[in-house]
Design a protein around this motif. Structure first.
Motif, PDB file in Angstrom:
ATOM      1  N   MET A 182      36.055 -11.766  28.466  1.00  0.00           N
ATOM      2  CA  MET A 182      35.317 -11.816  29.721  1.00  0.00           C
ATOM      3  C   MET A 182      35.777 -10.654  30.602  1.00  0.00           C
ATOM      4  O   MET A 182      36.972 -10.478  30.815  1.00  0.00           O
ATOM      5  CB  MET A 182      35.564 -13.139  30.438  1.00  0.00           C
ATOM      6  CG  MET A 182      35.047 -14.338  29.701  1.00  0.00           C
ATOM      7  SD  MET A 182      35.336 -15.860  30.612  1.00  0.00           S
ATOM      8  CE  MET A 182      33.984 -15.803  31.748  1.00  0.00           C
ATOM      9  N   ASN A 183      34.828  -9.932  31.090  1.00  0.00           N
ATOM     10  CA  ASN A 183      35.155  -8.790  31.943  1.00  0.00           C
ATOM     11  C   ASN A 183      35.631  -9.252  33.305  1.00  0.00           C
ATOM     12  O   ASN A 183      35.079 -10.151  33.907  1.00  0.00           O
ATOM     13  CB  ASN A 183      33.929  -7.883  32.107  1.00  0.00           C
ATOM     14  CG  ASN A 183      33.598  -7.165  30.820  1.00  0.00           C
ATOM     15  OD1 ASN A 183      34.452  -7.022  29.949  1.00  0.00           O
ATOM     16  ND2 ASN A 183      32.371  -6.719  30.694  1.00  0.00           N
ATOM     17  N   GLY A 184      36.682  -8.607  33.786  1.00  0.00           N
ATOM     18  CA  GLY A 184      37.206  -8.942  35.092  1.00  0.00           C
ATOM     19  C   GLY A 184      38.263 -10.025  35.081  1.00  0.00           C
ATOM     20  O   GLY A 184      38.817 -10.353  36.114  1.00  0.00           O
ATOM     21  N   TYR A 185      38.566 -10.583  33.923  1.00  0.00           N
ATOM     22  CA  TYR A 185      39.556 -11.652  33.821  1.00  0.00           C
ATOM     23  C   TYR A 185      40.563 -11.338  32.729  1.00  0.00           C
ATOM     24  O   TYR A 185      40.266 -10.627  31.780  1.00  0.00           O
ATOM     25  CB  TYR A 185      38.887 -12.996  33.505  1.00  0.00           C
ATOM     26  CG  TYR A 185      38.095 -13.540  34.665  1.00  0.00           C
ATOM     27  CD1 TYR A 185      38.705 -14.313  35.637  1.00  0.00           C
ATOM     28  CD2 TYR A 185      36.738 -13.278  34.791  1.00  0.00           C
ATOM     29  CE1 TYR A 185      37.989 -14.812  36.711  1.00  0.00           C
ATOM     30  CE2 TYR A 185      36.003 -13.767  35.867  1.00  0.00           C
ATOM     31  CZ  TYR A 185      36.642 -14.537  36.817  1.00  0.00           C
ATOM     32  OH  TYR A 185      35.935 -15.024  37.874  1.00  0.00           O
ATOM     33  N   ILE A 186      41.769 -11.873  32.882  1.00  0.00           N
ATOM     34  CA  ILE A 186      42.803 -11.739  31.863  1.00  0.00           C
ATOM     35  C   ILE A 186      43.295 -13.130  31.476  1.00  0.00           C
ATOM     36  O   ILE A 186      43.063 -14.102  32.185  1.00  0.00           O
ATOM     37  CB  ILE A 186      43.980 -10.872  32.353  1.00  0.00           C
ATOM     38  CG1 ILE A 186      44.636 -11.455  33.621  1.00  0.00           C
ATOM     39  CG2 ILE A 186      43.543  -9.433  32.574  1.00  0.00           C
ATOM     40  CD1 ILE A 186      45.876 -10.711  34.087  1.00  0.00           C
ATOM     41  N   THR A 187      43.984 -13.187  30.344  1.00  0.00           N
ATOM     42  CA  THR A 187      44.508 -14.464  29.863  1.00  0.00           C
ATOM     43  C   THR A 187      45.883 -14.732  30.470  1.00  0.00           C
ATOM     44  O   THR A 187      46.487 -13.858  31.091  1.00  0.00           O
ATOM     45  CB  THR A 187      44.642 -14.454  28.333  1.00  0.00           C
ATOM     46  OG1 THR A 187      45.617 -13.461  27.977  1.00  0.00           O
ATOM     47  CG2 THR A 187      43.322 -14.165  27.647  1.00  0.00           C
ATOM     48  N   VAL A 188      46.371 -15.930  30.252  1.00  0.00           N
ATOM     49  CA  VAL A 188      47.713 -16.310  30.711  1.00  0.00           C
ATOM     50  C   VAL A 188      48.755 -15.389  30.076  1.00  0.00           C
ATOM     51  O   VAL A 188      49.673 -14.915  30.752  1.00  0.00           O
ATOM     52  CB  VAL A 188      48.000 -17.793  30.371  1.00  0.00           C
ATOM     53  CG1 VAL A 188      49.466 -18.123  30.539  1.00  0.00           C
ATOM     54  CG2 VAL A 188      47.138 -18.703  31.221  1.00  0.00           C
ATOM     55  N   GLN A 189      48.605 -15.108  28.780  1.00  0.00           N
ATOM     56  CA  GLN A 189      49.563 -14.256  28.084  1.00  0.00           C
ATOM     57  C   GLN A 189      49.577 -12.844  28.672  1.00  0.00           C
ATOM     58  O   GLN A 189      50.641 -12.248  28.843  1.00  0.00           O
ATOM     59  CB  GLN A 189      49.243 -14.188  26.587  1.00  0.00           C
ATOM     60  CG  GLN A 189      49.482 -15.482  25.858  1.00  0.00           C
ATOM     61  CD  GLN A 189      48.323 -16.488  26.004  1.00  0.00           C
ATOM     62  OE1 GLN A 189      47.256 -16.174  26.521  1.00  0.00           O
ATOM     63  NE2 GLN A 189      48.553 -17.715  25.573  1.00  0.00           N
ATOM     64  N   GLU A 190      48.397 -12.307  28.983  1.00  0.00           N
ATOM     65  CA  GLU A 190      48.320 -10.967  29.571  1.00  0.00           C
ATOM     66  C   GLU A 190      48.947 -10.934  30.963  1.00  0.00           C
ATOM     67  O   GLU A 190      49.647  -9.988  31.316  1.00  0.00           O
ATOM     68  CB  GLU A 190      46.866 -10.493  29.621  1.00  0.00           C
ATOM     69  CG  GLU A 190      46.274 -10.233  28.259  1.00  0.00           C
ATOM     70  CD  GLU A 190      44.771 -10.029  28.292  1.00  0.00           C
ATOM     71  OE1 GLU A 190      44.271  -9.281  27.425  1.00  0.00           O
ATOM     72  OE2 GLU A 190      44.089 -10.608  29.163  1.00  0.00           O
ATOM     73  N   ALA A 191      48.710 -11.973  31.754  1.00  0.00           N
ATOM     74  CA  ALA A 191      49.299 -12.048  33.094  1.00  0.00           C
ATOM     75  C   ALA A 191      50.819 -12.164  33.001  1.00  0.00           C
ATOM     76  O   ALA A 191      51.547 -11.534  33.775  1.00  0.00           O
ATOM     77  CB  ALA A 191      48.722 -13.231  33.863  1.00  0.00           C
ATOM     78  N   ALA A 192      51.306 -12.938  32.051  1.00  0.00           N
ATOM     79  CA  ALA A 192      52.750 -13.107  31.871  1.00  0.00           C
ATOM     80  C   ALA A 192      53.413 -11.766  31.535  1.00  0.00           C
ATOM     81  O   ALA A 192      54.456 -11.427  32.091  1.00  0.00           O
ATOM     82  CB  ALA A 192      53.025 -14.130  30.776  1.00  0.00           C
ATOM     83  N   GLU A 193      52.795 -11.002  30.655  1.00  0.00           N
ATOM     84  CA  GLU A 193      53.310  -9.682  30.307  1.00  0.00           C
ATOM     85  C   GLU A 193      53.292  -8.746  31.507  1.00  0.00           C
ATOM     86  O   GLU A 193      54.257  -8.040  31.781  1.00  0.00           O
ATOM     87  CB  GLU A 193      52.440  -9.069  29.205  1.00  0.00           C
ATOM     88  CG  GLU A 193      53.133  -8.926  27.891  1.00  0.00           C
ATOM     89  CD  GLU A 193      52.220  -8.322  26.852  1.00  0.00           C
ATOM     90  OE1 GLU A 193      51.731  -7.190  27.043  1.00  0.00           O
ATOM     91  OE2 GLU A 193      51.999  -9.005  25.834  1.00  0.00           O
ATOM     92  N   LYS A 194      52.184  -8.764  32.226  1.00  0.00           N
ATOM     93  CA  LYS A 194      51.998  -7.892  33.392  1.00  0.00           C
ATOM     94  C   LYS A 194      53.033  -8.190  34.486  1.00  0.00           C
ATOM     95  O   LYS A 194      53.564  -7.272  35.114  1.00  0.00           O
ATOM     96  CB  LYS A 194      50.582  -8.094  33.931  1.00  0.00           C
ATOM     97  CG  LYS A 194      50.220  -7.285  35.134  1.00  0.00           C
ATOM     98  CD  LYS A 194      48.772  -7.584  35.528  1.00  0.00           C
ATOM     99  CE  LYS A 194      48.388  -6.921  36.816  1.00  0.00           C
ATOM    100  NZ  LYS A 194      47.012  -7.241  37.207  1.00  0.00           N
ATOM    101  N   TRP A 195      53.337  -9.469  34.712  1.00  0.00           N
ATOM    102  CA  TRP A 195      54.218  -9.890  35.799  1.00  0.00           C
ATOM    103  C   TRP A 195      55.668 -10.082  35.375  1.00  0.00           C
ATOM    104  O   TRP A 195      56.536 -10.335  36.207  1.00  0.00           O
ATOM    105  CB  TRP A 195      53.705 -11.186  36.425  1.00  0.00           C
ATOM    106  CG  TRP A 195      52.366 -11.038  37.078  1.00  0.00           C
ATOM    107  CD1 TRP A 195      51.790  -9.885  37.529  1.00  0.00           C
ATOM    108  CD2 TRP A 195      51.432 -12.078  37.354  1.00  0.00           C
ATOM    109  NE1 TRP A 195      50.561 -10.151  38.069  1.00  0.00           N
ATOM    110  CE2 TRP A 195      50.313 -11.484  37.982  1.00  0.00           C
ATOM    111  CE3 TRP A 195      51.435 -13.446  37.142  1.00  0.00           C
ATOM    112  CZ2 TRP A 195      49.207 -12.228  38.392  1.00  0.00           C
ATOM    113  CZ3 TRP A 195      50.338 -14.182  37.552  1.00  0.00           C
ATOM    114  CH2 TRP A 195      49.236 -13.563  38.168  1.00  0.00           C
ATOM    115  N   GLY A 196      55.951 -10.024  34.075  1.00  0.00           N
ATOM    116  CA  GLY A 196      57.325 -10.173  33.601  1.00  0.00           C
ATOM    117  C   GLY A 196      57.860 -11.594  33.671  1.00  0.00           C
ATOM    118  O   GLY A 196      59.038 -11.796  33.954  1.00  0.00           O
ATOM    119  N   VAL A 197      56.988 -12.563  33.440  1.00  0.00           N
ATOM    120  CA  VAL A 197      57.397 -13.967  33.414  1.00  0.00           C
ATOM    121  C   VAL A 197      56.888 -14.596  32.124  1.00  0.00           C
ATOM    122  O   VAL A 197      56.177 -13.958  31.355  1.00  0.00           O
ATOM    123  CB  VAL A 197      56.863 -14.754  34.642  1.00  0.00           C
ATOM    124  CG1 VAL A 197      57.446 -14.209  35.928  1.00  0.00           C
ATOM    125  CG2 VAL A 197      55.345 -14.726  34.698  1.00  0.00           C
TER     126      VAL A 197
END
Length: 61
Positions: free
Chosen positions: A1-16
């Motif tokens: 889906m364009n404009g959205y990321i998954t939980v895994q992608e957010a975790a990587e991006k934020w370092g959690v």
């Protein structure tokens, strides 16, 4: 889906961990996060929420 990321992608991006991101979604700490069936989708421009409980203000005056 364009404009959205998954939980895994957010975790990587934020370092959690991905579990921490799931908890943030469940407690409505991430604006715009939506649950689709069994997965959370997060707006790709969402910022990592700050942890207000850990913020300590010192008055040195």
């Amino acid at each position: 889906m364009n404009g959205y990321i998954t939980v895994q992608e957010a975790a990587e991006k934020w370092g959690v961990t991905s579990r921490q991101v799931q908890i943030l979604c469940k407690t409505n700490r991430i604006p715009g996060a939506t649950r689709l069936s069994r997965i959370w989708i997060i707006p790709e421009n969402a910022e990592k929420p700050t942890n207000e409980k850990r913020k300590v203000e010192f008055d040195n005056e």
